[in-house]
Design a protein around this motif. Structure first.
Motif, mmCIF file in Angstrom:
data_model
loop_
_atom_site.group_PDB
_atom_site.id
_atom_site.type_symbol
_atom_site.label_atom_id
_atom_site.label_comp_id
_atom_site.label_asym_id
_atom_site.label_seq_id
_atom_site.Cartn_x
_atom_site.Cartn_y
_atom_site.Cartn_z
ATOM 1 N N ASN A 1 0.973 -1.593 0.025
ATOM 2 C CA ASN A 1 -0.179 0.171 0.117
ATOM 3 C C ASN A 1 1.278 0.641 -0.011
ATOM 4 O OD1 ASN A 1 0.979 0.296 2.656
ATOM 5 N ND2 ASN A 1 -0.948 -0.776 3.270
ATOM 6 N N GLN B 1 -0.462 1.263 9.443
ATOM 7 C CA GLN B 1 -1.085 2.216 10.421
ATOM 8 C C GLN B 1 -0.658 3.475 9.702
ATOM 9 O OE1 GLN B 1 -2.075 1.798 13.728
ATOM 10 N NE2 GLN B 1 0.271 2.168 14.699
ATOM 11 N N CYS C 1 -6.889 7.819 3.766
ATOM 12 C CA CYS C 1 -6.876 6.450 4.718
ATOM 13 C C CYS C 1 -7.668 5.493 3.932
ATOM 14 C CB CYS C 1 -6.658 6.709 5.873
ATOM 15 S SG CYS C 1 -4.919 7.743 6.612
ATOM 16 N N GLU C 2 -9.254 5.783 4.144
ATOM 17 C CA GLU C 2 -10.111 5.136 3.962
ATOM 18 C C GLU C 2 -9.648 4.222 2.783
ATOM 19 O OE1 GLU C 2 -12.755 3.592 5.208
ATOM 20 O OE2 GLU C 2 -12.115 4.075 7.160
ATOM 21 N N ALA C 3 -9.406 5.977 0.674
ATOM 22 C CA ALA C 3 -8.967 5.190 -0.006
ATOM 23 C C ALA C 3 -8.434 4.132 -0.445
ATOM 24 C CB ALA C 3 -9.004 6.601 -0.843
ATOM 25 N N TYR C 4 -7.274 4.128 0.724
ATOM 26 C CA TYR C 4 -5.818 3.416 0.079
ATOM 27 C C TYR C 4 -6.323 2.513 1.523
ATOM 28 C CZ TYR C 4 -4.236 6.650 -3.142
ATOM 29 O OH TYR C 4 -4.287 7.630 -3.849
ATOM 30 N N ARG C 5 -7.288 1.957 1.542
ATOM 31 C CA ARG C 5 -7.668 1.110 3.285
ATOM 32 C C ARG C 5 -6.420 0.745 4.163
ATOM 33 N NH1 ARG C 5 -9.438 -1.180 -1.928
ATOM 34 N NH2 ARG C 5 -11.862 -1.813 -1.846
ATOM 35 N N VAL C 6 -5.722 2.431 4.815
ATOM 36 C CA VAL C 6 -4.478 2.045 5.727
ATOM 37 C C VAL C 6 -5.548 2.167 6.901
ATOM 38 C CG1 VAL C 6 -2.372 3.146 6.626
ATOM 39 C CG2 VAL C 6 -3.117 2.786 4.101
ATOM 40 N N PRO C 7 -5.863 1.929 7.967
ATOM 41 C CA PRO C 7 -5.775 2.231 9.560
ATOM 42 C C PRO C 7 -5.345 3.208 10.109
ATOM 43 C CG PRO C 7 -5.576 -0.935 9.199
ATOM 44 C CD PRO C 7 -5.116 0.539 7.873
ATOM 45 N N HIS D 1 -18.343 7.495 -0.346
ATOM 46 C CA HIS D 1 -17.826 6.134 -0.379
ATOM 47 C C HIS D 1 -16.450 6.098 0.686
ATOM 48 C CE1 HIS D 1 -19.329 4.356 -4.248
ATOM 49 N NE2 HIS D 1 -19.599 4.904 -3.693
ATOM 50 N N TYR D 2 -15.417 7.320 1.085
ATOM 51 C CA TYR D 2 -14.959 7.563 1.862
ATOM 52 C C TYR D 2 -15.244 7.958 3.530
ATOM 53 C CZ TYR D 2 -12.493 6.482 -2.536
ATOM 54 O OH TYR D 2 -12.378 5.645 -3.782
ATOM 55 N N ARG E 1 -17.566 6.756 6.398
ATOM 56 C CA ARG E 1 -17.845 6.084 6.747
ATOM 57 C C ARG E 1 -18.926 6.232 6.612
ATOM 58 N NH1 ARG E 1 -13.933 3.852 11.287
ATOM 59 N NH2 ARG E 1 -12.309 2.712 9.584
#
Length: 318
Positions: A68, A90, A114-120, A261-262, A264
């Motif tokens: 990522n 993260q 971070c949501e777009a790149y799926r990183v907590p 989408h980003y 929640r």
């Protein structure tokens, strides 16, 4: 030779080789990663191949596939991105309610990326020792807001972090990108975590209550393991990537139909919209705007959403 990028200095990269040696390497001017328009094609956290030349110089010849990465829009070239870090577990976003104030638009833009790149993401609120009653009330509201959305939050006073064990578990056995506005105390937190001065700190500007840049380039630091070793070879290594403070966060390559989408809560409520491509800007049958009016979605979050939507429709940097 294979290794890990642990520091960038603009013109050169520090590479921690698999044998434990650290070398300085460069890239050729035309070095680019396919499909990524970036001002920095190599970033801290990248695994790379390095070739040593006859004259002793080292050149990065290849980058391993990334798990990522996190990007923001470059402030200099609006059509290009700037990679903050690669191959991270993260992000720890350091926030101050005051001295200086971190605005919610900045926080929400960072969270959306971070949501777009799926990183907590972990949100760490700092400088609580400086807050008056109004600041504390705002802090409690922000913690409640983001905790309700499912984000992990913590409060600290990094300047008086005599027992870093309280926050240390957040960083253990992970590679963490530490980020935030200038002046929020990233360097102070790093120094507290390591027990020694790793980076310089600076006082906040009295005139504008803004931070002064003390970190010039990104760098990775390794927290000592339980046996005192300081290595990247352990699969459970604890590493923190320090980045220069940023005052604005420009998102990159967001399509307006995807922005919701980003967020929640917006994504959840939008399932009840009449149209699947609803942008929540006056379309009939929209479920999101009534949710905002009914305080089921925070106004600040919706404002941040509209701000990002403006970036997409007007193709501008904020």
């Amino acid at each position: 030779m294979k290794g890990l990028i642990i520091k960038t200095t603009g013109s050169a990269y520090h590479v921690l080789l698999d044998n434990g040696d650290t070398i300085e390497a460069h890239i050729k001017g035309n070095f680019r990663i396919k499909g990524i328009r970036s001002t920095n094609p190599v970033a801290v956290g990248d695994r790379v191949s390095v070739d040593r030349q006859a004259d002793g110089t080292n050149w990065i010849s290849d980058i391993d596939e990334r798990t990522n990465f996190i990007v923001r829009r470059s402030t200099n070239l609006s059509k290009q991105s700037h990679i903050l870090a690669a191959n991270i577990d993260q992000v720890a976003l350091l926030i101050t309610v005051n001295h200086p104030k971190t605005n919610t638009t900045f926080i929400d833009r960072f969270l959306a990326t971070c949501e777009a790149y799926r990183v907590p993401v972990v949100l760490i609120f700092n400088k609580v020792d400086l807050y008056d009653d109004d600041d504390m009330a705002e802090l409690q509201y922000m913690q409640m807001l983001y905790s309700h959305l499912g984000y992990e939050t913590h409060t600290i006073s990094a300047k008086f972090l005599d027992t870093p064990e309280d926050i240390l578990p957040v960083f253990l056995s992970k590679t963490t990108l530490l980020s935030g506005n200038s002046g929020v105390g990233k360097s102070t937190l790093l120094n507290a975590l390591f027990g020694v001065e790793k980076t310089r700190t600076a006082e906040i500007s009295d005139v504008h209550d803004q931070g002064k840049h003390t970190t010039t380039f990104s760098e990775m630091y390794f927290l000592p393991s339980s046996d005192g070793a300081n290595t990247h070879a352990d699969s459970k290594v604890s590493a923190v990537i320090d980045t220069p403070g940023i005052r604005g966060f420009g998102t990159f390559d967001f399509e307006k139909e995807e922005v919701g989408h980003y967020f929640r809560e917006i994504f959840e409520v939008a399932r009840d919209c009449r149209f699947s491509n609803c942008t929540h800007c006056g379309e009939p049958g929209c479920a999101v705007v009534p949710a905002v009016e009914q305080h089921r979605i925070a106004y600040s979050r919706f404002d941040s959403y509209l701000s990002l939507l403006g970036d997409c429709t007007e193709n501008k940097y904020r």
